[in-house]
Design an enzyme around this catalytic site. Structure first.
Site, PDB file in Angstrom:
ATOM      1  N   ASN A 394       0.827  -1.198   0.000  1.00  0.00           N
ATOM      2  CA  ASN A 394       0.000   0.000   0.000  1.00  0.00           C
ATOM      3  C   ASN A 394       0.868   1.256   0.000  1.00  0.00           C
ATOM      4  OD1 ASN A 394      -1.869   2.000   0.408  1.00  0.00           O
ATOM      5  ND2 ASN A 394      -3.003   0.929   1.985  1.00  0.00           N
ATOM      6  N   ASP A 395       1.543   1.512   1.116  1.00  0.00           N
ATOM      7  CA  ASP A 395       2.274   2.772   1.226  1.00  0.00           C
ATOM      8  C   ASP A 395       3.384   2.915   0.185  1.00  0.00           C
ATOM      9  OD1 ASP A 395       0.696   3.434   3.397  1.00  0.00           O
ATOM     10  OD2 ASP A 395       2.007   2.369   4.787  1.00  0.00           O
TER      11      ASP A 395
END
Lengths: 468, 100
Positions: A394-395
């Site tokens: 995600n990040d």
């Protein structure tokens, strides 16, 4: 100390240097580790048989033998049983043990040299050495245990009000109190126990507020501290292998800490005092700007898309490892390759829970080492990639790192997956990532969301591809 | 102040070694690819287990029951760090073998 033992220590020290050097290249790393290990065994055996003390009671030898045996068996079993996903917390646990060992040595040596049992007053140099061993050993001991508990999920972030202030005051108090004990030249064990307990508490408070995503940096820092603790105890015995070995680990660990911080574009002070990864204000600040509609997709649609692609890049994240989907992803890669699709993996430097962690996890499921492409090499390739499959990451693919100066990850180098023609994101739900930040990539026109557990979703995908 | 100067001059060799060891550590690690950070951290962690030598020395000299007990724990903890650290690093690196 006999001259033979000195030579043994010299050899052991050289093996440590060579071992660390070889550990720095993928081809030689395994050999390097074995060379260091043999040096360590040599140093231990040499110490046991050539120590040169007179009149050592037999019971001491028996107890040492038992302790070595028990510890060896325990260490071996833990090392062989642990799952590769649990690696970061294991390193932390072992590191805590090393710190604990240093602190106990400090305690005993205080009684021997400074305390009531000593025959002469110790110099302040010796006293300060012993106290530093106790303080640093204690901090790494509780600090590492907290890091371990956090990584295995049994402990949440703890933030006292004004925790930075409290921690800094406590740290200064520790230094001042240690200095006071040295100047006082006291043999009071009570004061030492107070120092011990205060140091243990500081170790806890030091790590407790730091978010789980930053734990690898903290572990590396604590690892460096354990090395320093070992070197300090080495000074006590004038023992060269401990001094040089400890300092090597100390400086190597510190540099590794900075390298890791760089990979995340953060400073060390920011990691320690920033308490990143849990601030609700942070999430709210950037959360407001992200919005729009997301596009859901199914396994069969994704399979079609990938089947007719020329180039597919897989971006694996920790979610992949949590779902134990490393083997399925390898299967997917093999099927696509057989169908003539060019498949590679894009590895972000901090993918997984520790730099390089993802490489280990994928290597475990037999993924070809050459297919793992590092960020700087893969980023220019995204523009001619047909499909990017993001699994459990995600990040590291959040464009906010480029476009949103208010985002806590602004400036962090990321994988530029948005340059690809299509992006398929596999996620369990729309929850924010580990850092608690919304991801606008999910709302991108080119993005389709494939919801579900990574293992299940990928297994379906593989089944669909097999039928084509 | 005098005591500090005296300490420095008595231990000058040690200080030389300290400084060189710091530089060697930095140079060895500086250019390591991120692929190897995890095994490297684990390997360095095993090396910090060198504290086991101190734990053994303490045990050899131990005269009281308290010292023996604490020393025993120190040896156990230290050797777990050493054996576990090297073994787990080896397990990790096993997976980096080039496949044809």
């Amino acid at each position: 100390m006999s001259i033979t033992l000195s030579i043994i220590y010299l050899i052991a020290t050289v093996t440590f240097v060579i071992g660390l050097k070889l550990l720095g290249h993928p081809e030689t790393a395994k050999k390097g580790n074995l060379i260091s290990a043999s040096g360590m065994i040599l140093a231990i055996i040499g110490t046991l048989f050539l120590h040169g003390f007179e009149d050592v009671p037999t019971i001491n030898y028996i107890l040492i033998a038992i302790a070595l045996l028990v510890g060896t068996i325990l260490g071996w079993i833990i090392a062989m049983k642990v799952a590769m996903t649990k690696m970061p917390e294991l390193v932390s646990l072992f590191n805590g043990f090393g710190g604990g060992s240093a602190l106990l040595i400090g305690l005993i040596e205080f009684s021997n040299n400074v305390g009531a049992e000593s025959t002469e007053k110790a110099s302040s140099a010796i006293a300060s050495t012993i106290l530093s061993a106790i303080v640093i050993g204690s901090i790494t001991f509780t600090g590492s245990l907290v890091a371990w508990a956090k990584l295995n999920g049994s402990m949440k972030d703890v933030r006292l009000p004004k925790y930075n202030l409290i921690n800094n005051i406590l740290f200064l108090a520790l230094v001042a109190f240690s200095a006071y004990i040295v100047v006082l030249n006291t043999d009071s064990l009570l004061l030492i126990y107070v120092l011990l307990i205060a140091s243990l508490i500081y170790g806890y408070l030091f790590v407790a507020p730091i978010g789980g995503a930053d734990m690898p940096v903290v572990i590396s820092l604590l690892n460096s501290l354990t090395g320093i603790a070992a070197a300090i105890t080495g000074v006590l015995y004038g023992n060269m292998v401990m001094i040089v070995g400890g300092i090597l680990v100390g400086s190597a660990g510190l540099i590794l800490t900075f390298v890791m911080c760089n990979a995340m574009n953060r400073s060390l002070t920011n990691v320690i005092f920033g308490a990143f990864g849990g601030g609700s204000d942070v999430a709210a600040a950037s959360g407001g700007k992200v919005g729009g509609t997301i596009k859901k997709t199914t396994a069969s649609d994704s399979a079609v898309m990938m089947n007719y692609a020329n180039k597919v890049v897989i971006v694996p994240g920790y979610g992949l490892a949590v779902a134990q989907a490393q083997h399925v992803i390898h299967e997917l890669e093999e099927i696509l390759t057989k169908k003539g699709v060019d498949v590679s993996y894009a590895i972000h430097p901090v993918a997984g829970r520790m730099p390089g962690h993802m490489n280990v996890l994928l290597a475990e499921s037999n993924v070809d080492y050459g297919k793992l492409i590092e960020m700087d090499d893969i980023n220019p390739q995204f523009s001619n990639t047909d499909v990017v499959l993001v699994v459990g990451a995600n990040d590291v693919v959040n464009p906010a790192a480029h476009n949103d100066p208010s985002s806590p990850i602004y400036g962090m180098p990321i994988l530029d997956v948005e340059n690809a023609k299509h992006i398929i994101v596999n996620k369990r739900s729309m929850n924010a990532g580990y850092a608690g930040i919304e991801n606008e990539l999910f709302y991108n026109q080119k993005t389709s969301m494939l919801f579900g557990d990574a293992k299940e979703a990928l297994t379906k995908l593989v089944a669909e591809l097999k039928n084509m | 102040m005098n005591e500090l100067l005296e300490f420095l001059s008595n231990n000058l060799e040690l200080i030389y070694i300290l400084i060189f060891a710091i530089f060697i550590g930095v140079e060895l690690i500086k250019n390591v690819p991120s692929v190897l950070h995890t095994p490297l951290m684990s390997g360095a962690n095993a090396l910090s287990g060198v504290v086991i030598v101190g734990a053994i020395l303490v045990m050899l000299e131990a005269k009281t029951t308290l010292a023996l007990t604490l020393g025993f724990i120190a040896v156990v903890l230290g050797i777990i760090n050493v054996v576990g650290g090297f073994a787990v690093t080896d397990r990790m690196l096993q997976m980096f073998k080039k496949k044809k």
